[in-house]
Design a protein around this motif. Structure first.
Motif, PDB file in Angstrom:
ATOM      1  N   LEU A 206       0.861  -1.308  -0.035  1.00 45.73           N
ATOM      2  CA  LEU A 206      -0.155  -0.034  -0.262  1.00 45.73           C
ATOM      3  C   LEU A 206       0.699   1.300   0.037  1.00 45.73           C
ATOM      4  N   GLY A 207       1.955   1.193   0.739  1.00 42.04           N
ATOM      5  CA  GLY A 207       2.908   2.305   0.606  1.00 42.04           C
ATOM      6  C   GLY A 207       3.387   2.656  -0.465  1.00 42.04           C
ATOM      7  N   LEU A 208       3.734   1.422  -1.405  1.00 44.71           N
ATOM      8  CA  LEU A 208       4.570   1.837  -2.711  1.00 44.71           C
ATOM      9  C   LEU A 208       3.466   2.194  -3.610  1.00 44.71           C
ATOM     10  N   ALA A 209       2.362   1.497  -3.585  1.00 47.57           N
ATOM     11  CA  ALA A 209       1.210   2.098  -4.415  1.00 47.57           C
ATOM     12  C   ALA A 209       0.724   3.683  -4.176  1.00 47.57           C
ATOM     13  N   ALA A 210       0.715   3.908  -3.001  1.00 47.05           N
ATOM     14  CA  ALA A 210       0.434   5.415  -2.556  1.00 47.05           C
ATOM     15  C   ALA A 210       1.444   6.059  -3.009  1.00 47.05           C
ATOM     16  N   ALA A 211       2.694   5.894  -2.971  1.00 47.26           N
ATOM     17  CA  ALA A 211       3.995   6.526  -3.371  1.00 47.26           C
ATOM     18  C   ALA A 211       3.855   7.061  -5.005  1.00 47.26           C
ATOM     19  N   ILE A 212       3.654   6.085  -5.675  1.00 50.12           N
ATOM     20  CA  ILE A 212       3.410   6.221  -7.232  1.00 50.12           C
ATOM     21  C   ILE A 212       1.919   6.921  -7.559  1.00 50.12           C
ATOM     22  N   THR A 213       0.896   6.547  -6.891  1.00 50.79           N
ATOM     23  CA  THR A 213      -0.394   7.108  -7.197  1.00 50.79           C
ATOM     24  C   THR A 213      -0.628   8.490  -6.988  1.00 50.79           C
ATOM     25  N   LEU A 214      -0.116   8.632  -5.778  1.00 47.42           N
ATOM     26  CA  LEU A 214      -0.507   9.975  -5.015  1.00 47.42           C
ATOM     27  C   LEU A 214       0.524  10.824  -4.981  1.00 47.42           C
ATOM     28  N   GLY A 215       2.027  10.314  -5.514  1.00 47.81           N
ATOM     29  CA  GLY A 215       2.995  11.120  -5.470  1.00 47.81           C
ATOM     30  C   GLY A 215       3.600  11.647  -4.229  1.00 47.81           C
ATOM     31  N   SER A 216       3.139  11.108  -3.152  1.00 53.16           N
ATOM     32  CA  SER A 216       3.642  11.767  -1.780  1.00 53.16           C
ATOM     33  C   SER A 216       5.197  11.052  -1.595  1.00 53.16           C
ATOM     34  N   GLY A 217       5.488  10.088  -2.179  1.00 53.64           N
ATOM     35  CA  GLY A 217       6.708   9.439  -1.942  1.00 53.64           C
ATOM     36  C   GLY A 217       7.765   9.091  -2.944  1.00 53.64           C
ATOM     37  N   ALA A 218       7.810  10.078  -3.819  1.00 53.11           N
ATOM     38  CA  ALA A 218       8.644   9.741  -5.098  1.00 53.11           C
ATOM     39  C   ALA A 218      10.293   9.607  -4.571  1.00 53.11           C
ATOM     40  N   ALA A 219      10.683  10.151  -3.582  1.00 46.68           N
ATOM     41  CA  ALA A 219      12.182   9.983  -2.941  1.00 46.68           C
ATOM     42  C   ALA A 219      12.312   8.771  -2.598  1.00 46.68           C
ATOM     43  N   ALA A 220      11.152   8.224  -1.782  1.00 48.02           N
ATOM     44  CA  ALA A 220      11.297   7.061  -1.137  1.00 48.02           C
ATOM     45  C   ALA A 220      11.098   5.707  -2.334  1.00 48.02           C
ATOM     46  N   TYR A 221      10.406   5.897  -3.083  1.00 45.46           N
ATOM     47  CA  TYR A 221      10.189   4.887  -4.102  1.00 45.46           C
ATOM     48  C   TYR A 221      11.367   4.833  -5.048  1.00 45.46           C
ATOM     49  N   ALA A 222      12.228   6.000  -5.162  1.00 51.54           N
ATOM     50  CA  ALA A 222      13.391   6.050  -5.939  1.00 51.54           C
ATOM     51  C   ALA A 222      14.210   4.914  -5.478  1.00 51.54           C
ATOM     52  N   HIS A 223      14.114   4.649  -4.134  1.00 51.23           N
ATOM     53  CA  HIS A 223      15.456   4.032  -3.511  1.00 51.23           C
ATOM     54  C   HIS A 223      14.630   2.528  -3.353  1.00 51.23           C
ATOM     55  N   GLU A 224      13.484   2.109  -3.834  1.00 49.98           N
ATOM     56  CA  GLU A 224      13.031   0.656  -3.518  1.00 49.98           C
ATOM     57  C   GLU A 224      14.110  -0.221  -4.121  1.00 49.98           C
ATOM     58  N   CYS A 225      14.581  -1.083  -3.480  1.00 55.14           N
ATOM     59  CA  CYS A 225      15.588  -1.981  -3.874  1.00 55.14           C
ATOM     60  C   CYS A 225      15.036  -3.373  -4.394  1.00 55.14           C
ATOM     61  N   TYR A 226      15.532  -3.905  -5.607  1.00 56.82           N
ATOM     62  CA  TYR A 226      15.096  -5.086  -6.020  1.00 56.82           C
ATOM     63  C   TYR A 226      16.422  -6.030  -6.468  1.00 56.82           C
ATOM     64  N   ASN A 227      16.328  -7.143  -6.763  1.00 64.36           N
ATOM     65  CA  ASN A 227      17.252  -8.203  -7.231  1.00 64.36           C
ATOM     66  C   ASN A 227      17.178  -8.291  -8.590  1.00 64.36           C
ATOM     67  N   ALA A 228      17.802  -7.586  -9.365  1.00 63.87           N
ATOM     68  CA  ALA A 228      17.668  -7.542 -10.917  1.00 63.87           C
ATOM     69  C   ALA A 228      18.160  -8.707 -11.755  1.00 63.87           C
ATOM     70  N   ASN A 229      18.758  -9.840 -10.999  1.00 61.67           N
ATOM     71  CA  ASN A 229      19.231 -10.965 -11.506  1.00 61.67           C
ATOM     72  C   ASN A 229      18.629 -12.076 -11.086  1.00 61.67           C
ATOM     73  N   ARG A 230      17.540 -12.039 -10.119  1.00 65.11           N
ATOM     74  CA  ARG A 230      16.721 -13.146  -9.466  1.00 65.11           C
ATOM     75  C   ARG A 230      15.884 -13.660 -10.318  1.00 65.11           C
TER      76      ARG A 230
END
Length: 138
Positions: A13-37
């Motif tokens: 919900l936090g990630l979805a809110a960051a994208i759809t509501l625009g309240s957390g672009a900076a936080a979303y910019a640093h969401e990490c994932y494993n690109a090779n997995r």
């Protein structure tokens, strides 16, 4: 089990809110994932308390249905991943960023190891919204 479920729901919900509501672009910019997995590896990681899979369609929550479909289709046309298994819990039990102190910022979106979503696919997100005549909501 309840704690893990609440962590996953809160992260999604936090990630979805960051994208759809625009309240957390900076936080979303640093969401990490494993690109090779692999997909199988992501499925396994989602069984842990530290990783959670978010599907792109969930990130269009709150948009007009026609706009959501347009953005999803445009994003899919880029070949970018339609889901991200993101890191949601740090070693201290709190939310954490795997690559938050990465001294090699140029490697944050190189498709190898741990990447940041925006560094790797921010251009794809901008393209998806722009091609549908929409501004990014953040």
């Amino acid at each position: 089990m309840f704690s893990r479920t609440m962590t996953n729901i809160g992260a999604g919900l936090g990630l979805a809110a960051a994208i759809t509501l625009g309240s957390g672009a900076a936080a979303y910019a640093h969401e990490c994932y494993n690109a090779n997995r692999s997909a199988k590896g992501n499925a396994g990681a989602s069984n842990s308390q530290a990783w959670f899979t978010v599907y792109f369609e969930e990130l269009t929550f709150g948009l007009d249905p026609a706009d959501a479909e347009c953005v999803t289709d445009a994003y899919a046309s880029t070949g970018a991943p339609m889901s991200f298994t993101i890191h949601v819990k740090g070693a201290n039990g709190q939310g954490g960023v795997v690559a938050g102190n990465n001294p090699h910022e140029s490697k944050a979106g190189d498709g190898k190891g741990i990447d940041e979503i925006f560094a790797a696919h921010g251009a794809d997100l901008f393209y998806a919204f722009d091609s549908c005549g929409l501004a990014l909501p953040f």
